[in-house]
Design a protein around this motif. Structure first.
Motif, PDB file in Angstrom:
ATOM      1  N   GLY A  90       4.838  -1.952   9.877  1.00 14.52           N
ATOM      2  CA  GLY A  90       4.900  -1.734  11.319  1.00 14.52           C
ATOM      3  C   GLY A  90       3.713  -0.982  11.881  1.00 14.52           C
ATOM      4  O   GLY A  90       3.818  -0.344  12.924  1.00 14.52           O
ATOM      5  N   SER A  91       2.547  -1.058  11.212  1.00 10.56           N
ATOM      6  CA  SER A  91       1.381  -0.310  11.672  1.00 10.56           C
ATOM      7  C   SER A  91       0.096  -1.016  11.257  1.00 10.56           C
ATOM      8  O   SER A  91       0.109  -1.917  10.424  1.00 10.56           O
ATOM      9  N   LEU A  92      -1.024  -0.540  11.844  1.00 11.27           N
ATOM     10  CA  LEU A  92      -2.327  -1.038  11.423  1.00 11.27           C
ATOM     11  C   LEU A  92      -2.607  -0.555  10.001  1.00 11.27           C
ATOM     12  O   LEU A  92      -1.941   0.349   9.499  1.00 11.27           O
ATOM     13  N   THR A  93      -3.610  -1.122   9.381  1.00 14.63           N
ATOM     14  CA  THR A  93      -3.919  -0.756   7.999  1.00 14.63           C
ATOM     15  C   THR A  93      -4.557   0.625   7.914  1.00 14.63           C
ATOM     16  O   THR A  93      -5.210   1.086   8.852  1.00 14.63           O
ATOM     17  N   GLY A  94      -4.401   1.231   6.755  1.00 16.84           N
ATOM     18  CA  GLY A  94      -5.076   2.501   6.484  1.00 16.84           C
ATOM     19  C   GLY A  94      -6.581   2.331   6.488  1.00 16.84           C
ATOM     20  O   GLY A  94      -7.321   3.230   6.903  1.00 16.84           O
ATOM     21  N   ALA A  95      -7.057   1.172   6.026  1.00 15.82           N
ATOM     22  CA  ALA A  95      -8.502   0.909   5.997  1.00 15.82           C
ATOM     23  C   ALA A  95      -9.087   0.920   7.407  1.00 15.82           C
ATOM     24  O   ALA A  95     -10.161   1.488   7.639  1.00 15.82           O
ATOM     25  N   LEU A  96      -8.388   0.305   8.363  1.00 16.80           N
ATOM     26  CA  LEU A  96      -8.881   0.289   9.745  1.00 16.80           C
ATOM     27  C   LEU A  96      -8.776   1.684  10.361  1.00 16.80           C
ATOM     28  O   LEU A  96      -9.689   2.137  11.049  1.00 16.80           O
ATOM     29  N   LYS A  97      -7.679   2.379  10.106  1.00 19.11           N
ATOM     30  CA  LYS A  97      -7.531   3.748  10.615  1.00 19.11           C
ATOM     31  C   LYS A  97      -8.639   4.637  10.058  1.00 19.11           C
ATOM     32  O   LYS A  97      -9.229   5.445  10.784  1.00 19.11           O
ATOM     33  N   ASN A  98      -8.962   4.480   8.784  1.00 21.96           N
ATOM     34  CA  ASN A  98     -10.050   5.252   8.177  1.00 21.96           C
ATOM     35  C   ASN A  98     -11.378   4.942   8.867  1.00 21.96           C
ATOM     36  O   ASN A  98     -12.164   5.843   9.155  1.00 21.96           O
ATOM     37  N   LEU A  99     -11.616   3.669   9.172  1.00 19.73           N
ATOM     38  CA  LEU A  99     -12.840   3.304   9.891  1.00 19.73           C
ATOM     39  C   LEU A  99     -12.876   3.997  11.254  1.00 19.73           C
ATOM     40  O   LEU A  99     -13.889   4.601  11.614  1.00 19.73           O
ATOM     41  N   PHE A 100     -11.780   3.930  11.999  1.00 17.22           N
ATOM     42  CA  PHE A 100     -11.731   4.606  13.299  1.00 17.22           C
ATOM     43  C   PHE A 100     -11.994   6.102  13.144  1.00 17.22           C
ATOM     44  O   PHE A 100     -12.653   6.715  13.980  1.00 17.22           O
ATOM     45  N   ASP A 101     -11.473   6.702  12.083  1.00 14.96           N
ATOM     46  CA  ASP A 101     -11.679   8.139  11.863  1.00 14.96           C
ATOM     47  C   ASP A 101     -13.155   8.478  11.648  1.00 14.96           C
ATOM     48  O   ASP A 101     -13.589   9.572  11.991  1.00 14.96           O
ATOM     49  N   HIS A 102     -13.907   7.563  11.089  1.00 16.27           N
ATOM     50  CA  HIS A 102     -15.333   7.784  10.825  1.00 16.27           C
ATOM     51  C   HIS A 102     -16.215   7.634  12.071  1.00 16.27           C
ATOM     52  O   HIS A 102     -17.338   8.131  12.088  1.00 16.27           O
ATOM     53  N   ILE A 103     -15.741   6.940  13.087  1.00 16.12           N
ATOM     54  CA  ILE A 103     -16.592   6.603  14.235  1.00 16.12           C
ATOM     55  C   ILE A 103     -16.564   7.725  15.263  1.00 16.12           C
ATOM     56  O   ILE A 103     -15.494   8.117  15.738  1.00 16.12           O
ATOM     57  N   PRO A 104     -17.737   8.222  15.649  1.00 12.02           N
ATOM     58  CA  PRO A 104     -17.760   9.235  16.715  1.00 12.02           C
ATOM     59  C   PRO A 104     -17.266   8.615  18.033  1.00 12.02           C
ATOM     60  O   PRO A 104     -17.680   7.507  18.390  1.00 12.02           O
ATOM     61  N   PRO A 105     -16.378   9.305  18.748  1.00 10.30           N
ATOM     62  CA  PRO A 105     -15.796   8.715  19.965  1.00 10.30           C
ATOM     63  C   PRO A 105     -16.818   8.217  20.975  1.00 10.30           C
ATOM     64  O   PRO A 105     -16.629   7.163  21.577  1.00 10.30           O
ATOM     65  N   GLN A 106     -17.920   8.920  21.148  1.00  8.68           N
ATOM     66  CA  GLN A 106     -18.911   8.500  22.137  1.00  8.68           C
ATOM     67  C   GLN A 106     -19.572   7.167  21.767  1.00  8.68           C
ATOM     68  O   GLN A 106     -20.104   6.483  22.630  1.00  8.68           O
ATOM     69  N   ALA A 107     -19.496   6.773  20.509  1.00 12.99           N
ATOM     70  CA  ALA A 107     -20.127   5.525  20.075  1.00 12.99           C
ATOM     71  C   ALA A 107     -19.415   4.289  20.620  1.00 12.99           C
ATOM     72  O   ALA A 107     -20.022   3.226  20.728  1.00 12.99           O
ATOM     73  N   LEU A 108     -18.141   4.412  20.959  1.00 11.46           N
ATOM     74  CA  LEU A 108     -17.378   3.267  21.463  1.00 11.46           C
ATOM     75  C   LEU A 108     -17.083   3.368  22.955  1.00 11.46           C
ATOM     76  O   LEU A 108     -16.518   2.448  23.538  1.00 11.46           O
ATOM     77  N   ARG A 109     -17.484   4.448  23.561  1.00  3.21           N
ATOM     78  CA  ARG A 109     -17.209   4.665  24.985  1.00  3.21           C
ATOM     79  C   ARG A 109     -17.839   3.564  25.831  1.00  3.21           C
ATOM     80  O   ARG A 109     -18.977   3.174  25.634  1.00  3.21           O
ATOM     81  N   ASN A 110     -17.052   3.034  26.760  1.00  6.36           N
ATOM     82  CA  ASN A 110     -17.475   2.000  27.701  1.00  6.36           C
ATOM     83  C   ASN A 110     -17.883   0.691  27.045  1.00  6.36           C
ATOM     84  O   ASN A 110     -18.623  -0.093  27.627  1.00  6.36           O
ATOM     85  N   LYS A 111     -17.407   0.458  25.832  1.00  8.60           N
ATOM     86  CA  LYS A 111     -17.638  -0.823  25.167  1.00  8.60           C
ATOM     87  C   LYS A 111     -16.344  -1.632  25.210  1.00  8.60           C
ATOM     88  O   LYS A 111     -15.261  -1.084  25.361  1.00  8.60           O
ATOM     89  N   VAL A 112     -16.467  -2.950  25.078  1.00  6.91           N
ATOM     90  CA  VAL A 112     -15.320  -3.853  25.179  1.00  6.91           C
ATOM     91  C   VAL A 112     -14.722  -4.100  23.801  1.00  6.91           C
ATOM     92  O   VAL A 112     -15.450  -4.310  22.828  1.00  6.91           O
ATOM     93  N   MET A 113     -13.378  -4.093  23.752  1.00  7.02           N
ATOM     94  CA  MET A 113     -12.647  -4.416  22.524  1.00  7.02           C
ATOM     95  C   MET A 113     -11.641  -5.516  22.807  1.00  7.02           C
ATOM     96  O   MET A 113     -10.953  -5.487  23.825  1.00  7.02           O
ATOM     97  N   GLY A 114     -11.572  -6.462  21.890  1.00  3.60           N
ATOM     98  CA  GLY A 114     -10.515  -7.462  21.893  1.00  3.60           C
ATOM     99  C   GLY A 114      -9.790  -7.338  20.569  1.00  3.60           C
ATOM    100  O   GLY A 114     -10.406  -7.041  19.546  1.00  3.60           O
ATOM    101  N   PHE A 115      -8.473  -7.551  20.577  1.00  2.00           N
ATOM    102  CA  PHE A 115      -7.686  -7.339  19.366  1.00  2.00           C
ATOM    103  C   PHE A 115      -7.014  -8.604  18.875  1.00  2.00           C
ATOM    104  O   PHE A 115      -6.518  -9.418  19.664  1.00  2.00           O
ATOM    105  N   VAL A 116      -6.979  -8.738  17.546  1.00  3.26           N
ATOM    106  CA  VAL A 116      -6.183  -9.758  16.873  1.00  3.26           C
ATOM    107  C   VAL A 116      -5.402  -9.068  15.769  1.00  3.26           C
ATOM    108  O   VAL A 116      -5.852  -8.065  15.207  1.00  3.26           O
ATOM    109  N   ALA A 117      -4.230  -9.601  15.491  1.00  2.00           N
ATOM    110  CA  ALA A 117      -3.399  -9.054  14.423  1.00  2.00           C
ATOM    111  C   ALA A 117      -2.588 -10.179  13.815  1.00  2.00           C
ATOM    112  O   ALA A 117      -2.376 -11.223  14.427  1.00  2.00           O
ATOM    113  N   ASN A 118      -2.152  -9.951  12.611  1.00  8.27           N
ATOM    114  CA  ASN A 118      -1.277 -10.903  11.941  1.00  8.27           C
ATOM    115  C   ASN A 118      -0.248 -10.129  11.132  1.00  8.27           C
ATOM    116  O   ASN A 118      -0.505  -9.019  10.684  1.00  8.27           O
ATOM    117  N   GLY A 119       0.935 -10.717  11.031  1.00  9.59           N
ATOM    118  CA  GLY A 119       1.997 -10.039  10.297  1.00  9.59           C
ATOM    119  C   GLY A 119       3.120 -10.978   9.955  1.00  9.59           C
ATOM    120  O   GLY A 119       3.140 -12.126  10.382  1.00  9.59           O
TER     121      GLY A 119
END
Length: 186
Positions: free
Chosen positions: A82-111
């Motif tokens: 019922g959640s995103l992967t630990g690998a993706l969460k770890n990636l998000f944890d590594h990224i400085p917040p200002q690096a993604l500010r004002n950028k566009v994100m689109g999401f896909v998921a499968n389950g």
């Protein structure tokens, strides 16, 4: 401008297939855009512990640099427990917040259930909000029934949503780039 697709898992193929398919549609919609797939299966990343990224002994710094240098993203994850992967969460944890500010994100998921699409709304979109990123209104969720035995996407509705997501990401990115260019001219 570069659209980075991120397959946020270290196992399985369906997430990578979904992200890659959206990137193909982005290329059809806007051939001038550069696209690249970052498949976490192909990289070794350390768990985030807050240190300087250049001190990690593996691909961590390289992955952070790939993510931060992109202009917009197609981010995919399988849904586990019922959640995103630990690998993706770890990636998000590594990224400085200002690096993604004002950028566009689109999401896909499968389950494995038809209800897991809610993870996009309840977990991925709030993460994008934390980063102060712009989120494409639509997203794509795929179930194993939407793939054939060769892991090809065969469901017409999913293929249509993939096409719509690609168009939304391109439209948002171009609109934001145009607004930034106009603002810079003033």
């Amino acid at each position: 401008m570069k659209v980075l697709g991120i397959s946020g898992t270290i196992i399985g193929a369906k997430t990578s297939i979904l992200v890659h398919k959206v990137l193909e549609e982005v290329k059809k919609e806007a051939p001038e855009l550069e696209t690249e797939l970052l498949d976490l299966r192909d990289f070794k990343m350390s768990l985030c512990d807050g240190r300087d990224p250049s001190t990690y002994p593996d691909d961590t710094k390289k992955v952070i640099d790939l993510v931060t240098s992109a202009d917009c993203y197609i981010i995919g994850t399988p849904i586990f427990q019922g959640s995103l992967t630990g690998a993706l969460k770890n990636l998000f944890d590594h990224i400085p917040p200002q690096a993604l500010r004002n950028k566009v994100m689109g999401f896909v998921a499968n389950g494995g259930t038809y209800q897991h699409y809610l993870v996009v709304e309840n977990q991925l979109k709030p993460i994008a909000g934390y980063f102060r990123a712009y989120v494409a209104p639509g997203f794509v969720y795929a179930h194993p029934d939407h793939f054939n035995q060769q892991n090809e996407i065969v469901d017409e509705d999913v293929l249509s949503r993939i096409s719509h997501l690609a168009k939304e990401v391109v439209l948002l990115q171009k609109a934001l780039k145009g607004a930034a260019d106009l603002s810079a001219q003033r």
